[in-house]
Design a protein around this motif. Structure first.
Motif, PDB file in Angstrom:
ATOM      1  N   THR A   1       0.805  -1.228   0.000  1.00 27.73           N
ATOM      2  CA  THR A   1       0.000   0.000   0.000  1.00 27.73           C
ATOM      3  C   THR A   1       0.833   1.270   0.000  1.00 27.73           C
ATOM      4  O   THR A   1       0.281   2.367   0.025  1.00 27.73           O
ATOM      5  CB  THR A   1      -0.920   0.037   1.234  1.00 27.73           C
ATOM      6  OG1 THR A   1      -0.124   0.109   2.429  1.00 27.73           O
ATOM      7  CG2 THR A   1      -1.815  -1.188   1.292  1.00 27.73           C
ATOM      8  N   LEU A   2       2.157   1.130  -0.010  1.00 35.82           N
ATOM      9  CA  LEU A   2       3.037   2.302   0.065  1.00 35.82           C
ATOM     10  C   LEU A   2       4.246   2.117  -0.832  1.00 35.82           C
ATOM     11  O   LEU A   2       4.953   1.106  -0.741  1.00 35.82           O
ATOM     12  CB  LEU A   2       3.502   2.532   1.511  1.00 35.82           C
ATOM     13  CG  LEU A   2       4.539   3.639   1.735  1.00 35.82           C
ATOM     14  CD1 LEU A   2       3.972   5.010   1.349  1.00 35.82           C
ATOM     15  CD2 LEU A   2       5.002   3.654   3.198  1.00 35.82           C
ATOM     16  N   GLY A   3       4.488   3.108  -1.692  1.00 36.74           N
ATOM     17  CA  GLY A   3       5.658   3.087  -2.550  1.00 36.74           C
ATOM     18  C   GLY A   3       6.412   4.402  -2.491  1.00 36.74           C
ATOM     19  O   GLY A   3       5.859   5.433  -2.081  1.00 36.74           O
ATOM     20  N   TYR A   4       7.674   4.365  -2.892  1.00 36.74           N
ATOM     21  CA  TYR A   4       8.518   5.557  -2.913  1.00 36.74           C
ATOM     22  C   TYR A   4       9.155   5.720  -4.285  1.00 36.74           C
ATOM     23  O   TYR A   4       9.612   4.739  -4.885  1.00 36.74           O
ATOM     24  CB  TYR A   4       9.641   5.449  -1.876  1.00 36.74           C
ATOM     25  CG  TYR A   4       9.208   5.554  -0.430  1.00 36.74           C
ATOM     26  CD1 TYR A   4       9.138   6.796   0.200  1.00 36.74           C
ATOM     27  CD2 TYR A   4       8.873   4.417   0.299  1.00 36.74           C
ATOM     28  CE1 TYR A   4       8.749   6.893   1.530  1.00 36.74           C
ATOM     29  CE2 TYR A   4       8.480   4.507   1.627  1.00 36.74           C
ATOM     30  CZ  TYR A   4       8.423   5.753   2.240  1.00 36.74           C
ATOM     31  OH  TYR A   4       8.026   5.846   3.550  1.00 36.74           O
ATOM     32  N   VAL A   5       9.186   6.959  -4.777  1.00 37.75           N
ATOM     33  CA  VAL A   5       9.994   7.339  -5.939  1.00 37.75           C
ATOM     34  C   VAL A   5      10.858   8.495  -5.477  1.00 37.75           C
ATOM     35  O   VAL A   5      10.360   9.608  -5.247  1.00 37.75           O
ATOM     36  CB  VAL A   5       9.130   7.756  -7.147  1.00 37.75           C
ATOM     37  CG1 VAL A   5      10.022   8.238  -8.293  1.00 37.75           C
ATOM     38  CG2 VAL A   5       8.259   6.590  -7.619  1.00 37.75           C
ATOM     39  N   GLN A   6      12.157   8.257  -5.312  1.00 44.88           N
ATOM     40  CA  GLN A   6      13.000   9.206  -4.594  1.00 44.88           C
ATOM     41  C   GLN A   6      13.308  10.492  -5.357  1.00 44.88           C
ATOM     42  O   GLN A   6      13.554  11.527  -4.755  1.00 44.88           O
ATOM     43  CB  GLN A   6      14.319   8.541  -4.201  1.00 44.88           C
ATOM     44  CG  GLN A   6      14.163   7.468  -3.139  1.00 44.88           C
ATOM     45  CD  GLN A   6      15.493   7.035  -2.561  1.00 44.88           C
ATOM     46  OE1 GLN A   6      16.300   7.854  -2.120  1.00 44.88           O
ATOM     47  NE2 GLN A   6      15.737   5.734  -2.562  1.00 44.88           N
ATOM     48  N   GLY A   7      13.322  10.468  -6.664  1.00 47.05           N
ATOM     49  CA  GLY A   7      13.735  11.661  -7.385  1.00 47.05           C
ATOM     50  C   GLY A   7      15.246  11.779  -7.402  1.00 47.05           C
ATOM     51  O   GLY A   7      15.971  10.861  -7.015  1.00 47.05           O
ATOM     52  N   ALA A   8      15.723  12.941  -7.842  1.00 50.67           N
ATOM     53  CA  ALA A   8      17.164  13.116  -8.056  1.00 50.67           C
ATOM     54  C   ALA A   8      17.757  14.205  -7.168  1.00 50.67           C
ATOM     55  O   ALA A   8      18.785  14.791  -7.502  1.00 50.67           O
ATOM     56  CB  ALA A   8      17.427  13.458  -9.527  1.00 50.67           C
ATOM     57  N   GLY A   9      17.127  14.470  -6.017  1.00 48.29           N
ATOM     58  CA  GLY A   9      17.583  15.571  -5.166  1.00 48.29           C
ATOM     59  C   GLY A   9      19.038  15.475  -4.765  1.00 48.29           C
ATOM     60  O   GLY A   9      19.816  16.425  -4.927  1.00 48.29           O
ATOM     61  N   GLY A  10      19.453  14.333  -4.221  1.00 44.61           N
ATOM     62  CA  GLY A  10      20.840  14.175  -3.809  1.00 44.61           C
ATOM     63  C   GLY A  10      21.789  14.146  -4.982  1.00 44.61           C
ATOM     64  O   GLY A  10      22.884  14.715  -4.928  1.00 44.61           O
ATOM     65  N   ASP A  11      21.372  13.484  -6.068  1.00 44.23           N
ATOM     66  CA  ASP A  11      22.217  13.424  -7.268  1.00 44.23           C
ATOM     67  C   ASP A  11      22.469  14.815  -7.842  1.00 44.23           C
ATOM     68  O   ASP A  11      23.578  15.115  -8.311  1.00 44.23           O
ATOM     69  CB  ASP A  11      21.554  12.545  -8.332  1.00 44.23           C
ATOM     70  CG  ASP A  11      21.485  11.082  -7.921  1.00 44.23           C
ATOM     71  OD1 ASP A  11      22.321  10.662  -7.093  1.00 44.23           O
ATOM     72  OD2 ASP A  11      20.599  10.369  -8.423  1.00 44.23           O
ATOM     73  N   MET A  12      21.448  15.659  -7.826  1.00 46.89           N
ATOM     74  CA  MET A  12      21.617  17.018  -8.366  1.00 46.89           C
ATOM     75  C   MET A  12      22.632  17.815  -7.555  1.00 46.89           C
ATOM     76  O   MET A  12      23.495  18.505  -8.123  1.00 46.89           O
ATOM     77  CB  MET A  12      20.274  17.738  -8.410  1.00 46.89           C
ATOM     78  CG  MET A  12      19.324  17.228  -9.470  1.00 46.89           C
ATOM     79  SD  MET A  12      17.857  18.276  -9.704  1.00 46.89           S
ATOM     80  CE  MET A  12      16.989  18.047  -8.143  1.00 46.89           C
ATOM     81  N   LEU A  13      22.565  17.720  -6.237  1.00 44.32           N
ATOM     82  CA  LEU A  13      23.503  18.491  -5.414  1.00 44.32           C
ATOM     83  C   LEU A  13      24.920  17.935  -5.506  1.00 44.32           C
ATOM     84  O   LEU A  13      25.891  18.691  -5.479  1.00 44.32           O
ATOM     85  CB  LEU A  13      23.024  18.537  -3.972  1.00 44.32           C
ATOM     86  CG  LEU A  13      22.054  19.691  -3.695  1.00 44.32           C
ATOM     87  CD1 LEU A  13      21.367  19.543  -2.358  1.00 44.32           C
ATOM     88  CD2 LEU A  13      22.779  21.040  -3.761  1.00 44.32           C
ATOM     89  N   ARG A  14      25.049  16.618  -5.644  1.00 40.96           N
ATOM     90  CA  ARG A  14      26.396  16.072  -5.866  1.00 40.96           C
ATOM     91  C   ARG A  14      26.943  16.536  -7.214  1.00 40.96           C
ATOM     92  O   ARG A  14      28.138  16.831  -7.345  1.00 40.96           O
ATOM     93  CB  ARG A  14      26.358  14.541  -5.809  1.00 40.96           C
ATOM     94  CG  ARG A  14      26.184  13.973  -4.415  1.00 40.96           C
ATOM     95  CD  ARG A  14      26.583  12.500  -4.355  1.00 40.96           C
ATOM     96  NE  ARG A  14      25.814  11.697  -5.290  1.00 40.96           N
ATOM     97  CZ  ARG A  14      24.648  11.124  -5.002  1.00 40.96           C
ATOM     98  NH1 ARG A  14      24.109  11.287  -3.799  1.00 40.96           N
ATOM     99  NH2 ARG A  14      24.013  10.389  -5.899  1.00 40.96           N
ATOM    100  N   ALA A  15      26.071  16.627  -8.205  1.00 41.84           N
ATOM    101  CA  ALA A  15      26.507  17.061  -9.538  1.00 41.84           C
ATOM    102  C   ALA A  15      27.005  18.500  -9.521  1.00 41.84           C
ATOM    103  O   ALA A  15      28.042  18.815 -10.117  1.00 41.84           O
ATOM    104  CB  ALA A  15      25.367  16.899 -10.540  1.00 41.84           C
TER     105      ALA A  15
END
Length: 380
Positions: free
Chosen positions: A169-183
């Motif tokens: 009943t619960l799923g996550y889609v994390q997005g690219a927040g951390g990847d963007m800041l590392r980039a």
């Protein structure tokens, strides 16, 4: 009044993460040894190029017809950020293609308002609830009630909450927040030759936004011992204070030559703060979650030098795919939300228009809607 409550609730969640990661407001040299400028430059350069194709799931959905007529609720943390409008429009197109409808409810950066949106969806017997950039803990009671009624919940643009693990009943889609800041950290390391003094305007709106900045700090620590990183906490609830806070942080830290707005949502007051400090000529602006206004600023060579963006339109289709799978009780694949670094050097190759942003053309080919429709068995 709601702003104070919002800050208290969010601060409690952030405090746990901060304690684990170390003091976010600390300043100082970030490591020892030689700067790995070449590795940083190679990574940043690779991310300046568009995709050859979007990374769609491979498992087909064969029962989407059974979901026709259902309504999915989309609850962004605030409609103040333009990226949520891009995602919502794409999500609407995707759900419409599958025979469903979309209801958007603005969370308003307010725990009570967010919970009310979720409760509205529960009362309406929604097919699913999709939250965007909202920690599960911020509306746990309302989300628990939705799931107890059999309404699946998809949490997007957040790191998974260990207290609320994914299930049927619960799923996550994390997005690219951390990847963007590392980039952007890699870009800064390369641009500065390993000698940057960086001020990051860090959103304290959730544990995830704090985690993203921690990832950037680790990137600096691992590759740039000659770089210095200072964190300036900001929040949506205190949006009107961001400019003065930025100015004060710049003045407290002489020699700062890069100022990072964690998201484009905060870019304008970050720029205003740098202007107020009187040090505009010596500072390069950096941001993530690139939106139309950010690319326009890049193209105009106004303050901003690099902006990392994630495929917000593509994320709308991914969120639709995940919601359909949850409603059909199918397992969720691992989703990748692509990112790209936009700079003053490559922005000229990008069509800086709302239409190009909405189509996903900034990041790669625009055939992914048709590919999703084929995957769902609804292609015309």
């Amino acid at each position: 009044m709601y702003q104070s409550r919002s800050r208290l609730v969010i601060a409690a969640a952030v405090l746990v993460l901060t304690a684990a990661c170390g003091q976010a407001g600390s300043a100082g040299t970030t490591g020892s040894g030689d700067a790995d400028v070449t590795a940083a430059r190679d990574l940043a350069t690779k991310l300046e190029n568009p995709l050859s194709g979007y990374p769609l799931p491979t498992a087909e959905l064969t029962r989407t017809a059974s979901l026709r007529g259902k309504t999915v609720y989309y609850v962004p943390v605030t409609q103040q950020a333009p990226q949520f409008t891009v995602t919502a429009n794409a999500l609407k197109d995707a759900l419409t293609a599958a025979g469903l409808t979309l209801q958007v409810c603005n969370g308003g950066s307010n725990p009570s308002q967010i919970s009310a949106c979720v409760s509205q969806a529960t009362a309406a017997n929604a097919g699913a609830v999709i939250t965007d950039s909202i920690p599960y803990a911020l509306a746990a009671n309302a989300l628990n009630a939705a799931r107890a009624k059999g309404i699946p919940v998809l949490v997007t643009d957040q790191i998974p909450d260990p207290a609320h693990p994914a299930d049927a009943t619960l799923g996550y889609v994390q997005g690219a927040g951390g990847d963007m800041l590392r980039a952007v950290a890699d870009w800064i390391i390369a641009d500065s030759g390993g000698t940057a003094k960086v001020l990051i305007n860090q959103s304290t709106d959730s544990p995830s936004t704090v985690s993203y900045v921690e990832q950037a700090k680790q990137e600096f620590s691992g590759k740039c011992p000659g770089c210095t990183v200072v964190v300036n906490p900001i929040s949506s609830a205190n949006y009107s204070l961001i400019a003065s806070s930025t100015s004060s942080a710049v003045l407290r830290n002489p020699g700062v030559n890069y100022v990072v707005s964690e998201f484009d949502q905060y870019l304008q007051p970050t720029l205003q703060g740098v202007q107020q400090s009187g040090r505009m000529s010596s500072i390069k602006g950096v941001s993530t979650a690139a939106q139309l206004s950010g690319l326009q600023m890049l193209a105009a060579k106004n303050f901003l030098h690099v902006d990392a963006g994630q495929g917000s339109a593509y994320q709308g289709w991914v969120s639709a795919d995940a919601a359909l799978r949850l409603m059909l009780k199918e397992p969720l694949p691992t989703y990748t939300i692509p990112l790209r670094l936009f700079t003053r050097d490559n922005v000229g190759s990008v069509e800086v228009t709302a239409a190009a942003e909405a189509s996903g053309a900034w990041f790669g080919p625009t055939d992914y809607p048709q590919r999703f429709k084929t995957l769902w068995g609804v292609a015309a």
